[in-house]
Design a protein around this motif. Sequence first.
Motif, PDB file in Angstrom:
ATOM      1  N   THR A   1     -66.777 -66.004 -15.026  1.00 23.23           N
ATOM      2  CA  THR A   1     -67.965 -65.184 -15.230  1.00 23.23           C
ATOM      3  C   THR A   1     -67.589 -63.747 -14.929  1.00 23.23           C
ATOM      4  O   THR A   1     -66.736 -63.464 -14.095  1.00 23.23           O
ATOM      5  CB  THR A   1     -69.139 -65.611 -14.319  1.00 23.23           C
ATOM      6  OG1 THR A   1     -68.747 -65.481 -12.955  1.00 23.23           O
ATOM      7  CG2 THR A   1     -69.591 -67.016 -14.613  1.00 23.23           C
TER       8      THR A   1
ATOM      9  N   ASN B   1     -72.379 -63.128 -24.017  1.00 22.75           N
ATOM     10  CA  ASN B   1     -73.457 -62.698 -23.149  1.00 22.75           C
ATOM     11  C   ASN B   1     -74.763 -62.944 -23.885  1.00 22.75           C
ATOM     12  O   ASN B   1     -74.968 -62.419 -24.979  1.00 22.75           O
ATOM     13  CB  ASN B   1     -73.308 -61.222 -22.786  1.00 22.75           C
ATOM     14  CG  ASN B   1     -74.260 -60.812 -21.692  1.00 22.75           C
ATOM     15  OD1 ASN B   1     -75.426 -61.163 -21.703  1.00 22.75           O
ATOM     16  ND2 ASN B   1     -73.745 -60.056 -20.739  1.00 22.75           N
TER      17      ASN B   1
ATOM     18  N   ASN C   1     -73.114 -61.090 -16.134  1.00 19.62           N
ATOM     19  CA  ASN C   1     -73.889 -61.967 -17.010  1.00 19.62           C
ATOM     20  C   ASN C   1     -73.061 -62.538 -18.157  1.00 19.62           C
ATOM     21  O   ASN C   1     -73.560 -63.341 -18.924  1.00 19.62           O
ATOM     22  CB  ASN C   1     -75.082 -61.215 -17.609  1.00 19.62           C
ATOM     23  CG  ASN C   1     -76.115 -60.885 -16.570  1.00 19.62           C
ATOM     24  OD1 ASN C   1     -76.267 -61.593 -15.591  1.00 19.62           O
ATOM     25  ND2 ASN C   1     -76.830 -59.793 -16.772  1.00 19.62           N
TER      26      ASN C   1
ATOM     27  N   ILE D   1     -77.767 -62.022 -22.977  1.00 17.07           N
ATOM     28  CA  ILE D   1     -78.777 -60.999 -22.718  1.00 17.07           C
ATOM     29  C   ILE D   1     -78.521 -59.696 -23.471  1.00 17.07           C
ATOM     30  O   ILE D   1     -79.444 -59.062 -23.970  1.00 17.07           O
ATOM     31  CB  ILE D   1     -78.862 -60.723 -21.206  1.00 17.07           C
ATOM     32  CG1 ILE D   1     -79.247 -62.016 -20.479  1.00 17.07           C
ATOM     33  CG2 ILE D   1     -79.853 -59.621 -20.898  1.00 17.07           C
ATOM     34  CD1 ILE D   1     -79.120 -61.943 -18.982  1.00 17.07           C
TER      35      ILE D   1
END
Length: 91
Positions: free
Chosen positions: A30, A51, A33, A53
């Motif tokens: 990771t 990602n 995010n 988002i």
Amino acid sequence: MQLIDVTNSYSRMIQHELVKSPVHFIKVYTLGNSKVVYKKKHAFSEIVISNKIRRVTPKEIEFVKTKLLKDRADAATVTAQGNLVEINLEN
């Protein structure tokens, strides 16, 4: 920025992938995010950054290339499509 190894959290997915494909090495990280999947085949390396988002930034791409590919980072091919980035390197 920091890459955190979360490979153990994806052990079932990794086992399945190792059995079904010619890949011999898989690591999952990771980066905030973003999720980074690093796969190696005998003559090929592939990194996928995703990602859900937002778009993956150029700074994140360069950081991942430098950390995972080290001195071969400049030889890698980058394909960016919004929230998904694919980095390929022939060994």
